[in-house]
Design a protein around this motif. Structure first.
Motif, PDB file in Angstrom:
ATOM      1  N   LEU B   8     -17.781 -11.517  -7.485  1.00  0.00           N
ATOM      2  CA  LEU B   8     -17.246 -11.254  -6.157  1.00  0.00           C
ATOM      3  C   LEU B   8     -18.164 -10.331  -5.387  1.00  0.00           C
ATOM      4  N   LYS B   9     -18.294 -10.612  -4.131  1.00  0.00           N
ATOM      5  CA  LYS B   9     -19.059  -9.687  -3.293  1.00  0.00           C
ATOM      6  C   LYS B   9     -18.067  -8.720  -2.665  1.00  0.00           C
ATOM      7  N   MET B  10     -17.892  -7.609  -3.306  1.00  0.00           N
ATOM      8  CA  MET B  10     -16.934  -6.610  -2.828  1.00  0.00           C
ATOM      9  C   MET B  10     -17.692  -5.370  -2.412  1.00  0.00           C
ATOM     10  N   ALA B  11     -16.945  -4.430  -1.804  1.00  0.00           N
ATOM     11  CA  ALA B  11     -17.541  -3.126  -1.525  1.00  0.00           C
ATOM     12  C   ALA B  11     -17.957  -2.496  -2.849  1.00  0.00           C
ATOM     13  N   ASP B  12     -18.847  -1.531  -2.817  1.00  0.00           N
ATOM     14  CA  ASP B  12     -19.300  -0.881  -4.040  1.00  0.00           C
ATOM     15  C   ASP B  12     -18.118  -0.249  -4.767  1.00  0.00           C
ATOM     16  N   PRO B  13     -18.082  -0.388  -6.091  1.00  0.00           N
ATOM     17  CA  PRO B  13     -16.964   0.214  -6.812  1.00  0.00           C
ATOM     18  C   PRO B  13     -16.996   1.741  -6.710  1.00  0.00           C
ATOM     19  N   GLY B  32     -15.071  -0.441 -26.390  1.00  0.00           N
ATOM     20  CA  GLY B  32     -16.237  -0.692 -25.551  1.00  0.00           C
ATOM     21  C   GLY B  32     -15.933  -1.394 -24.237  1.00  0.00           C
ATOM     22  N   VAL B  33     -14.934  -0.891 -23.523  1.00  0.00           N
ATOM     23  CA  VAL B  33     -14.555  -1.571 -22.284  1.00  0.00           C
ATOM     24  C   VAL B  33     -15.377  -1.055 -21.107  1.00  0.00           C
ATOM     25  N   ASN B  34     -15.925  -1.992 -20.326  1.00  0.00           N
ATOM     26  CA  ASN B  34     -16.608  -1.676 -19.076  1.00  0.00           C
ATOM     27  C   ASN B  34     -15.809  -2.310 -17.959  1.00  0.00           C
ATOM     28  N   PHE B  35     -15.597  -1.543 -16.919  1.00  0.00           N
ATOM     29  CA  PHE B  35     -14.605  -1.967 -15.967  1.00  0.00           C
ATOM     30  C   PHE B  35     -14.845  -1.204 -14.675  1.00  0.00           C
ATOM     31  N   ALA B  36     -14.852  -1.911 -13.531  1.00  0.00           N
ATOM     32  CA  ALA B  36     -15.089  -1.223 -12.265  1.00  0.00           C
ATOM     33  C   ALA B  36     -14.061  -1.647 -11.238  1.00  0.00           C
ATOM     34  N   VAL B  37     -13.715  -0.742 -10.336  1.00  0.00           N
ATOM     35  CA  VAL B  37     -12.741  -1.032  -9.300  1.00  0.00           C
ATOM     36  C   VAL B  37     -13.350  -0.712  -7.934  1.00  0.00           C
ATOM     37  N   SER B  38     -13.296  -1.682  -7.033  1.00  0.00           N
ATOM     38  CA  SER B  38     -13.745  -1.445  -5.659  1.00  0.00           C
ATOM     39  C   SER B  38     -12.516  -1.269  -4.783  1.00  0.00           C
ATOM     40  N   SER B  39     -12.736  -0.733  -3.593  1.00  0.00           N
ATOM     41  CA  SER B  39     -11.564  -0.492  -2.766  1.00  0.00           C
ATOM     42  C   SER B  39     -11.015  -1.801  -2.206  1.00  0.00           C
ATOM     43  N   GLY B  40      -9.713  -1.852  -2.106  1.00  0.00           N
ATOM     44  CA  GLY B  40      -9.056  -2.987  -1.485  1.00  0.00           C
ATOM     45  C   GLY B  40      -8.972  -4.226  -2.348  1.00  0.00           C
ATOM     46  N   GLU B  72     -16.312   7.263 -14.450  1.00  0.00           N
ATOM     47  CA  GLU B  72     -17.114   7.688 -13.306  1.00  0.00           C
ATOM     48  C   GLU B  72     -16.281   7.513 -12.048  1.00  0.00           C
ATOM     49  N   ILE B  73     -16.085   8.602 -11.325  1.00  0.00           N
ATOM     50  CA  ILE B  73     -15.356   8.530 -10.060  1.00  0.00           C
ATOM     51  C   ILE B  73     -16.272   9.022  -8.956  1.00  0.00           C
ATOM     52  N   ASP B  74     -16.466   8.204  -7.948  1.00  0.00           N
ATOM     53  CA  ASP B  74     -17.353   8.535  -6.825  1.00  0.00           C
ATOM     54  C   ASP B  74     -18.689   9.073  -7.316  1.00  0.00           C
ATOM     55  N   GLY B  75     -19.206   8.436  -8.341  1.00  0.00           N
ATOM     56  CA  GLY B  75     -20.524   8.819  -8.831  1.00  0.00           C
ATOM     57  C   GLY B  75     -20.538   9.987  -9.789  1.00  0.00           C
ATOM     58  N   VAL B  76     -19.386  10.668  -9.985  1.00  0.00           N
ATOM     59  CA  VAL B  76     -19.353  11.804 -10.908  1.00  0.00           C
ATOM     60  C   VAL B  76     -18.902  11.321 -12.286  1.00  0.00           C
ATOM     61  N   GLN B  77     -19.666  11.659 -13.292  1.00  0.00           N
ATOM     62  CA  GLN B  77     -19.325  11.188 -14.635  1.00  0.00           C
ATOM     63  C   GLN B  77     -18.488  12.230 -15.372  1.00  0.00           C
ATOM     64  N   ARG B  78     -17.496  11.750 -16.139  1.00  0.00           N
ATOM     65  CA  ARG B  78     -16.672  12.645 -16.936  1.00  0.00           C
ATOM     66  C   ARG B  78     -16.385  12.033 -18.284  1.00  0.00           C
ATOM     67  N   ALA B 167       4.894   5.973  -7.194  1.00  0.00           N
ATOM     68  CA  ALA B 167       3.464   5.715  -7.115  1.00  0.00           C
ATOM     69  C   ALA B 167       3.016   5.518  -5.667  1.00  0.00           C
ATOM     70  N   LEU B 168       3.848   4.820  -4.888  1.00  0.00           N
ATOM     71  CA  LEU B 168       3.487   4.575  -3.489  1.00  0.00           C
ATOM     72  C   LEU B 168       3.381   5.887  -2.722  1.00  0.00           C
ATOM     73  N   SER B 169       4.217   6.840  -3.103  1.00  0.00           N
ATOM     74  CA  SER B 169       4.296   8.092  -2.350  1.00  0.00           C
ATOM     75  C   SER B 169       2.999   8.892  -2.458  1.00  0.00           C
ATOM     76  N   LEU B 170       2.174   8.546  -3.413  1.00  0.00           N
ATOM     77  CA  LEU B 170       0.974   9.350  -3.650  1.00  0.00           C
ATOM     78  C   LEU B 170      -0.125   9.108  -2.632  1.00  0.00           C
ATOM     79  N   ASN B 171      -0.006   8.016  -1.845  1.00  0.00           N
ATOM     80  CA  ASN B 171      -1.056   7.667  -0.899  1.00  0.00           C
ATOM     81  C   ASN B 171      -2.411   7.623  -1.588  1.00  0.00           C
ATOM     82  N   SER B 172      -2.483   6.840  -2.644  1.00  0.00           N
ATOM     83  CA  SER B 172      -3.690   6.884  -3.450  1.00  0.00           C
ATOM     84  C   SER B 172      -4.669   5.789  -3.042  1.00  0.00           C
ATOM     85  N   ARG B 173      -5.825   5.860  -3.670  1.00  0.00           N
ATOM     86  CA  ARG B 173      -6.819   4.812  -3.480  1.00  0.00           C
ATOM     87  C   ARG B 173      -6.613   3.691  -4.481  1.00  0.00           C
ATOM     88  N   LEU B 174      -6.057   4.108  -5.630  1.00  0.00           N
ATOM     89  CA  LEU B 174      -5.879   3.125  -6.698  1.00  0.00           C
ATOM     90  C   LEU B 174      -4.480   3.287  -7.274  1.00  0.00           C
TER      91      LEU B 174
END
Ligand SMILES: Nc1ncnc2c1ncn2[C@@H]1O[C@H](COP(=O)(O)OP(=O)(O)OP(=O)(O)O)[C@@H](O)[C@H]1O
Ligand SMILES: Nc1ncnc2c1ncn2[C@@H]1O[C@H](COP(=O)(O)OP(=O)(O)OP(=O)(O)O)[C@@H](O)[C@H]1O
Ligand SMILES: [Mg+2]
Ligand SMILES: [Mg+2]
Lengths: 295, 510, 325, 325
Positions: B8-13, B32-40, B72-78, B167-174
């Protein structure tokens, strides 16, 4: 109609058989004082706080005079003064001389302790090591008895090694004796300072087969204690006269209420003497006791 | 169509999991799960029971720590997240198992941990604002409770909706939704799917876990499939279909999900007449279930089906009416009596009523039938274990052994344990309240097969279900409840979503 | 919650009326004052207990803390001639420390509250007895601390200051428990600690705070008690007070499983216990029956409340039935 | 479960060794006999308490039941000259009745166990005090009941019969709790009453049975205690014994939330408490420190056990990680 008669209350420090005798004295007094209603009060527990609350309630309920055996007279002075400001207050059993009480009626615990020491001196001519047993180590009557006992045995080769407290838990009172028999073989003399201690000593010695091998000095007149004195297992016991406290105390209060203050001496102390009971006079004493309770 | 994330051509995760693993003593739950989420984007996550879906999501939600790998969230690794960090990063979580405080009201539950405050040093809760903030969220989902409703008074479906509101009340991104629809009926589900579409439109991403595959075909932009803790494939929007998902999940095609009956139903076994329950004391219910028949009981949330089942099983009092088995009226004041007459219930809330979470599978299975595993009043653990082992194999319960505690099982496997304890005892009437809630398709087909086999062997089955597909697919006959009464019966020829729904909302089909 | 409080209030009023009819002195200013004083003394630490119980914990060391802090307070003032405000602050600090220790052992070391506070019960009592060598600590005759005495045992318009202190504390704690964020967290943690953690609540802090609050309130009580009895026999002072506190809290609607309870309920629970105590003395019931009367009234009261609640429920159900017909 | 018992056993052995090194008389036959006797007396009702705690309940009236039944037993034999076997049976029947009442109030009337048994604590104590008019009930001097005395306070090969009774009861109860169907039900009800009910367990009966068992064992204890002290002051006999029982059960691995606990654990818990009691006298520690020593040892012991368990867990997890890599 209860409110028409004047109400006198006798408040004790804890529930025990000892006070049954005082109650009998109060009953006898009741028979002679038809215009009074006499109450005999045991607190729910033996704490100064509960006793003071009980007295507050009694005054609130219209009691006209109180005689009290305080758990802790020395520091209940203010509470006593608060009560004494409202109704005549007498002390018994243990005194609070600094308070505004009208008078003290009872025995001298120090003298009783000395008499117990005299029994020990008589029974242990070659000296010995004694262990004491008591309910509350910190209580005034315990401290005075112990002090009196120590005074009498001083320089007679007899030593009071230690005194074990049991918080008036009979099972602990018994196991304290058991433990001493197990851990302190050098002990050859035991002193039971509270009325239930000697019977526990008797039972422990009986179970260990050491009756007669250890000299026992007792306080008060528990039936087991008297029995043991009779059969020679105990050297002797020091008895007070709680019956007289109840009887004389009530008569004194009633007289006082009627304005007759002659019963209160100058020093405000009415001492009912304690007695040493040993094999020689135990039968007589028991007969007197039975007569007093009317059993 | 396998793997290779760049379909899929999505926005950057903005969120990425790299090589995440999680092991429990002796068990690799995620590997060993690799997984990315883009907005929307709306990502469907499917897999069999115990595949590791919830575990993976709990790692994202900060509830558990991964054994290895990075987030990794917004480029920050944890290495890991805490719940608070996860929330602050804009991640909201609807847990599979309900996590509500039933001593608090709805509004307090929604905003627990983030209450609106009056100014000042005392951190006092602004209750007016709290209720005002919650109300629009409730309206958005069209629920039938208010901000002041106590959670203790709510049904399990209502509670599930409340979790979503939270969950809806949190106004989250994900927003992570772990089986949000498992106890919802079609109407609420549709409303929820509309909410998901709304979230997507406003740029919020959603990870949606469900065992009802057609929900995913309706809402997902892509579907990620987990098996045994590994990602075994990914389906792009165009490729999402029942068959494709099932093939990836269980590694093979499934033969027909629903098995047709082998014999014609016989006499009435369970007959209830003019029964009234405490929730709807003004309505009466009469129905009968025949030997060898599966009677589906459909209805909307709160229609009174659970209540009816509880009353028949002797949990709740019958206000009036009678229950008869094989033509003989029976007294049911206690589940023990119901069991004595061969009436068994698989309850709706398995965590609270179905099984004991901290005793072993074996004991759970043996519990209603302990006498049979005992001689002279003493339990023989060998028999207990052997019986349980037999059921474990029969129902394909995924657990290393039957000494495992109930709490360590995935939801679907817990459900199998609940069923297993009754199957070990030869039921005459089996009442299943939402029997496949949270159960994967593979297991579902096994359960359906099992129910059918039971029916064919002469058991009368009353199956309460909010899953429309299931009701239509499995039942021989359908009864529909509406606000405490039976609004109609449907014979096989009349089965259709449309008809069930009409009856469920209280309209007539004729 | 609210309904439970009403039931308790009714019980208190019924008992009070019966007593007043039998002995009108019950309502005399002096008797009400005495009872109010005791309600104040016991109510303060009962509220503390309620906080702990709401988190699903229990605090068994209340009585021993009252003995230990009481002994120390008296001895610091009498034996060491410390200024009383300093001694008072020191006691409160000690209370905080004790609460912290309990909270930390329970949360960080994952020990059961029952064990931790039972050990507290034993250790503090032992410490108090050892400190005075089993003797009594007390203000001797003539020792006078007018301000402190006025503050603790004084009365204003006949209302004992201990009772006023209870009212102030109860109002404060009512706000904390029923209106503040912390209160919410307390209920949440008590009901479901795990879910609370999932919601981002720092559950350990909440639990520790509950034990600290409880210990502070107990310390305040300890000072009031010390001033009321003026002498403290460390072997018996405060014995069984933990049971009083728990009983007051449970009567007032707290559940020992956590997550339930209200301040109003706890205060009413304390009032009931004290009225029962008072009525035994006032009605001239043999004091040996004291306990039995107390137990019976509580049992009958709670039973009646329960039955009444069920009757109401059945009636509302029956009403539903009739509307069908 | 098993691991917990081991930890407790180690603690007992450590404490015992330390005491024996300081005072070898600890291991003398006479001292061991005395301690075993007390373990027997306290262990019997502690096991009863454990049954109740496993169902998630609590039994606070233990001490009062011991006082009431003790007083009645002595008075029936001494005052009413009843044959002792009859009196004994009567006490057991009374125990059953008390247990039934508690169980019924809790299950049928839906009252909290804490409230019911707290009222029991008050009522039975009051009844005992009223019965004797606050006097002492006792076997007078020379009263002798050789068989009964041999049975209760006698020794065989130096082993006190109370201890033997405990062993027999513990074995019996071990079978009941750990091997019987009823035992499984007990744990199930304690863990999740609702789920147990859905599995067809008559939870009410199970709970009632637990209270009845507890009350019967307490009645047996009461007789042993009466024979041990030979005289009973109803205001103090058995005070605080409920705390002992609960402490023994909790030390032995019972959780007050229900569903956990073992017979071996409870017996070991009782042993620990009695050894602690014994060591104070044996080491000549001032009896004012009695409580403090007991509390400290329990606290340190439980803490050490906990830390050790966590260390083991961390170690096994670390090992797990390595094997993954
Ligand atoms: N606390 C735990 N201890 C041990 N094993 C666990 C624990 N939690 C989960 N597991 C195991 O990890 C595996 C993955 O579980 P998970 O709950 O993630 O599955 P799932 O995909 O969400 O299943 P379902 O669809 O049934 O919800 C299962 O085998 C489960 O038994
Ligand atoms: N208005 C309401 N107030 C409180 N509780 C309600 C209400 N409506 C429904 N309930 C809850 O729902 C239950 C009645 O609905 P029931 O659960 O029997 O319906 P159902 O058809 O099985 O739907 P569900 O899908 O919710 O299980 C009751 O046990 C009750 O707890
Ligand atoms: Mg899951
Ligand atoms: Mg339902």
């Amino acid at each position: 109609q209860a409110q028409d008669k004047k109400q006198l209350a006798f408040v004790v420090n804890a529930a025990s058989d000892f006070w049954k005798l005082a109650e009998a004295g109060v009953k006898k007094a009741q028979g002679e004082l038809p215009n009074y209603e006499l109450q005999f009060k045991y607190p729910a527990q033996g704490t100064a706080a509960l006793q003071n609350a009980l007295m507050d309630d009694l005054v609130a309920a219209g009691t006209d005079a109180i005689m009290i055996s305080s758990v802790d007279p020395k520091t209940s002075v203010d509470a006593f003064n608060r009560i004494a400001a409202q109704v005549p207050l007498f002390t018994t059993d243990s005194d609070a001389p600094d308070s505004n009480r009208i008078a003290y009626l009872g025995s001298s615990n120090t003298d009783a302790g000395v008499q117990a020491g005299e029994i020990a001196v008589g029974a242990l001519p070659n000296g010995g090591k004694c262990m004491g047993f008591v309910g509350f180590l910190g209580a005034d009557n315990a401290k005075e008895r112990i002090a009196g006992f120590k005074k009498a045995i001083e320089g007679k080769g007899i030593e009071l090694v230690d005194t074990r407290g049991d918080d008036v838990d009979f099972a602990r009172a018994r196991s304290n004796v058991d433990d001493v028999l197990a851990a302190n073989p050098e002990i050859n003399c035991m002193v039971g300072f509270y009325s239930y201690n000697p019977p526990k000593i008797y039972e422990a010695l009986q179970a260990a087969g050491k009756l007669g091998a250890i000299t026992v000095i007792a306080f008060d007149e528990d039936p087991i204690t008297l029995g043991a004195v009779k059969d020679g297992s105990f050297a002797g016991t020091v008895v007070q006269q709680p019956f007289e406290w109840g009887y004389q105390g009530m008569k004194l209060m009633a007289a006082y209420m009627e304005g007759d203050k002659s019963g209160v001496p100058e020093n405000k102390l009415i001492i009912v003497p304690t007695k040493i009971i040993n094999k020689g006079n135990v039968d007589q004493f028991e007969a007197d006791l039975k007569a007093a309770i009317g059993k | 169509m396998l793997a290779g994330g760049s379909i899929l051509k999505m926005a950057d995760p903005f969120f990425r999991l790299a090589d995440i693993s999680k092991s429990y003593a002796g068990l690799q739950a995620v590997q060993g799960v690799n997984f990315a989420v883009s907005s929307g984007e709306v990502i469907g996550l499917v897999g069999e029971n115990g595949a590791g879906k919830s575990t993976l999501m709990k790692i994202i939600g900060g509830v558990i720590e991964p054994s290895s790998g990075t987030l990794e969230i917004d480029g920050v690794q944890r290495k890991s997240l805490t719940v608070l960090e996860s929330m602050r990063s804009g991640i909201a979580f609807v847990h599979q198992e309900l996590n509500l405080f039933d001593n608090l009201d709805v509004a307090s539950n929604v905003y627990i941990g983030r209450e609106p405050l009056y100014g000042g040093p005392f951190r006092l809760v602004d209750r007016k604002k709290l209720n005002a903030d919650v109300q629009p969220l409730l309206d958005r989902l069209g629920v039938d409770f208010t901000p002041e409703t106590m959670v203790s008074d709510m049904s399990i479906a209502q509670r599930q909706l409340l979790e979503i509101v939270k969950a809806l009340s949190l106004n989250s991104r994900l927003v992570i939704m772990d089986e949000p629809t498992s106890s919802l009926t079609l109407i609420e589900t549709d409303r929820l799917l509309a909410v998901v579409a709304g979230l997507k439109a406003s740029g919020v991403s959603v990870i949606f876990i469900s065992h009802r595959l057609n929900e995913l075909t309706k809402c997902a932009d892509r579907v990620v499939v987990l098996r045994d803790g590994c990602i075994v494939g990914e389906l792009a929007k165009g490729d999402i279909s029942h068959g494709a998902m099932i093939r990836l999940m269980i590694g093979r095609d499934l033969k027909a999900l629903y098995v047709p009956p082998a014999a014609r139903p016989g006499e009435d076994v369970l007959k209830i007449s003019n029964v009234r329950t405490t929730v709807y004391p003004t309505q009466t219910v009469s129905l009968s279930v025949r030997q060898g028949e599966i009677l589906g009981l459909a209805g909307l949330v709160g229609a009174g089906r659970t209540e009816l089942a509880r009353a028949i099983f002797g949990i709740d009092p019958l206000l009036s009416g009678s229950v008869a088995v094989n033509g003989k009226a029976i007294q049911v004041d206690d589940p023990r009596q119901a069991i004595g007459h061969g009436i068994f219930l698989v309850p709706e809330d398995r965590k609270r009523c179905g099984l004991l979470l901290d005793i072993s599978i074996a004991e759970n299975i043996a519990l209603p039938n302990m006498q049979a595993c005992a001689s002279g009043g003493l339990v023989n653990d060998v028999i207990v274990a052997a019986n349980a082992e037999r059921q474990r194999e029969r129902l394909h319960i995924r657990a290393p052994n039957v000494d495992q505690e109930g709490s360590s099982l995935s939801g679907g496997n817990q459900q199998k344990v609940v069923l297993a304890k009754w199957l070990a005892m030869n039921p005459r009437v089996l009442i299943c309240d939402e029997p496949t809630r949270g159960v994967d398709v593979g297991a579902k087909s096994e359960l359906y097969e099992m129910l059918r086999l039971l029916a064919d062997s002469g058991v009368a089955i009353l199956m309460i279900s909010s899953d429309m597909e299931e009701v239509i697919g499995v039942s021989d006959r359908i009864a529909v409840m509406h606000e405490g009464m039976i609004s109609g019966f449907l014979e096989r020829a009349e089965f259709s979503e449309h008809n069930v729904l009409r009856l469920a909302v209280g309209e007539s089909i004729h | 919650m609210f309904k439970k409080d009403i039931g308790l209030l009714i019980l208190i009023l019924v008992v009070g009326t019966v007593v007043a009819v039998i002995n009108p002195l019950f309502l005399s200013a002096i008797n009400l004052g005495n009872t109010a004083n005791l309600v104040g003394l016991f109510g303060i630490f009962a509220i503390g207990q309620a906080f702990v119980i709401i988190t699903g914990g229990i605090e068994l060391s209340v009585g021993s803390i009252i003995a230990l802090l009481g002994v120390l307070f008296v001895d610091l003032i009498v034996g060491h001639e410390m200024a009383w405000p300093l001694a008072l602050v020191l006691m409160l600090v000690l209370g905080v420390v004790i609460g912290l220790i309990h909270g930390l052992l329970i949360t960080r070391m994952h020990m059961q509250p029952f064990i931790v506070t039972l050990c507290g019960l034993l250790i503090y009592r032992g410490a108090a007895r050892f400190y005075t060598q089993d003797g009594t600590a007390g203000f001797g005759f003539g020792v006078s601390l007018p301000q402190l005495e006025w503050l603790t045992t004084g009365r204003t318009f006949g209302v004992p200051h201990s009772f006023m202190a209870l009212i102030v504390i109860a109002c404060l704690m009512w706000v904390v428990l029923h209106r503040s964020v912390f209160g919410r967290y307390l209920y949440a943690v008590g009901k479901n600690e795990e879910a609370a953690r999932y919601s981002g609540i720092r559950t350990n802090r909440v639990i520790i705070a509950a034990y600290v609050i409880s210990a502070i309130l107990t310390a305040i009580s300890a000072i009031f008690f010390a001033m009321y009895t003026r002498s403290i026999s460390p072997s018996s002072h405060g014995n069984f007070y933990e049971l009083y506190a728990i009983a007051a809290a449970v009567l007032g609607g707290c559940s020992l499983r956590g997550g339930e309870g209200s301040i109003v309920g706890v205060v009413l629970g304390t009032v009931l216990l004290q009225v029962l105590q008072n009525l035994v003395n006032l009605l001239g019931i043999p004091s040996s029956l004291n306990f039995a009367v107390m137990g019976s009234v509580i049992l009958i009261g709670v039973l009646a409340d329960q039955q009444f609640a069920e009757y109401r429920k059945r009636k509302s159900e029956a009403a539903g039935k009739i509307s069908t017909a």
